[in-house]
Design a protein around this motif. Structure first.
Motif, PDB file in Angstrom:
ATOM      1  N   UNK A 133      -1.422  39.970 -84.062  1.00  0.00           N
ATOM      2  CA  UNK A 133      -3.084  39.054 -84.264  1.00  0.00           C
ATOM      3  C   UNK A 133      -3.707  41.415 -84.100  1.00  0.00           C
ATOM      4  N   UNK A 134      -2.792  42.073 -83.660  1.00  0.00           N
ATOM      5  CA  UNK A 134      -3.153  43.422 -83.844  1.00  0.00           C
ATOM      6  C   UNK A 134      -3.078  44.123 -85.348  1.00  0.00           C
ATOM      7  N   UNK A 135      -3.128  43.670 -85.785  1.00  0.00           N
ATOM      8  CA  UNK A 135      -3.030  43.984 -87.291  1.00  0.00           C
ATOM      9  C   UNK A 135      -4.030  43.658 -87.901  1.00  0.00           C
ATOM     10  N   UNK A 165       5.650  41.093 -84.896  1.00  0.00           N
ATOM     11  CA  UNK A 165       5.489  39.950 -83.968  1.00  0.00           C
ATOM     12  C   UNK A 165       4.686  38.552 -83.861  1.00  0.00           C
ATOM     13  N   UNK A 166       5.072  37.704 -83.835  1.00  0.00           N
ATOM     14  CA  UNK A 166       4.319  36.165 -83.920  1.00  0.00           C
ATOM     15  C   UNK A 166       3.818  36.078 -82.740  1.00  0.00           C
ATOM     16  N   UNK A 185      -4.679  32.173 -92.996  1.00  0.00           N
ATOM     17  CA  UNK A 185      -5.136  30.762 -93.018  1.00  0.00           C
ATOM     18  C   UNK A 185      -6.811  32.006 -92.674  1.00  0.00           C
ATOM     19  N   UNK A 186      -6.310  31.834 -91.461  1.00  0.00           N
ATOM     20  CA  UNK A 186      -7.712  32.054 -90.075  1.00  0.00           C
ATOM     21  C   UNK A 186      -8.286  33.343 -90.809  1.00  0.00           C
ATOM     22  N   UNK A 187      -7.630  34.213 -91.690  1.00  0.00           N
ATOM     23  CA  UNK A 187      -8.357  35.463 -92.539  1.00  0.00           C
ATOM     24  C   UNK A 187      -8.416  35.786 -93.600  1.00  0.00           C
ATOM     25  N   UNK A 188      -8.683  34.916 -94.199  1.00  0.00           N
ATOM     26  CA  UNK A 188      -8.703  34.082 -96.068  1.00  0.00           C
ATOM     27  C   UNK A 188      -9.753  33.230 -95.528  1.00  0.00           C
TER      28      UNK A 188
END
Length: 192
Positions: A133-135, A165-166, A185-188
């Motif tokens: 989530x930090x990438x 890491x997830x 999916x969220x980013x797309x």
């Protein structure tokens, strides 16, 4: 194309196993079947933009790589036995260095992780890696292990890979795939 590479340290490399005993007699093939299902299944649909590679290292003839391709995949139902039956069928084929198809979207060849690493550059999913989530940008390929840790030789050939890491808890391999796909999916969706 999104890619997942899962190492099956004990997974049989022939089709000589019972679908009723995939955890024992097939060398934890059940873990790999759950990874297949997590890679492809949506509610009432399949992900067509995913490839899932299973690197099988168990007896009697390791290593072999089984490939499931979402854009061509047929006959997969959302249960472990269905994935197990497709793996069993493809492993019954004689194979060499090139992928050979048994049913639409399911292939097998000789060779393992070293060969795959010459063809793609995955990130290694590791609880000590950078939080996904930090990438800013996510890779399209990911490497993970079954219920066992990476061996010393696997660690040696993957030490150059970025680690992701997830989250703070250690998850099962199939759950990790689900979390990665959810983040993608969220980013797309947000970029539409």
């Amino acid at each position: 194309m999104k890619q997942f590479i899962v190492i099956g340290h004990l997974a049989r490399t022939d089709g000589d196993f019972s679908l009723n005993d995939m955890p024992g007699g097939a060398g934890r093939m059940d873990v790999l079947c759950r990874c297949i299902n997590s890679s492809f299944f949506l509610s009432h649909n399949l992900r067509r933009d995913v490839e899932c590679y299973l690197v099988l290292l168990g007896e009697p003839d390791p290593p072999k790589t089984v490939l499931f391709r979402g854009d061509a995949l047929r006959y997969l139902s959302p249960d472990e036995r269905s994935a197990g039956a497709l793996i069993k069928k493809v492993l019954a084929l004689p194979c060499d260095e090139e992928f050979r198809e048994s049913t639409p979207g399911v292939y097998v060849r000789r060779g393992g992780l070293e060969k795959l690493l010459t063809e793609c550059s995955p990130a290694l999913l590791d609880e000590n890696g950078t939080d996904i989530r930090h990438m800013q940008d996510l890779p399209s390929a990911y490497l993970l292990s079954d219920h066992q840790n990476f061996s010393e030789s696997e660690s040696a050939i993957t030490d150059h890979l970025p680690r992701i890491s997830v989250g703070p808890a250690i998850l099962h391999a199939d759950h990790t795939i689900t979390v990665v796909l959810n983040e993608m999916d969220r980013r797309e969706k947000s970029s539409e």
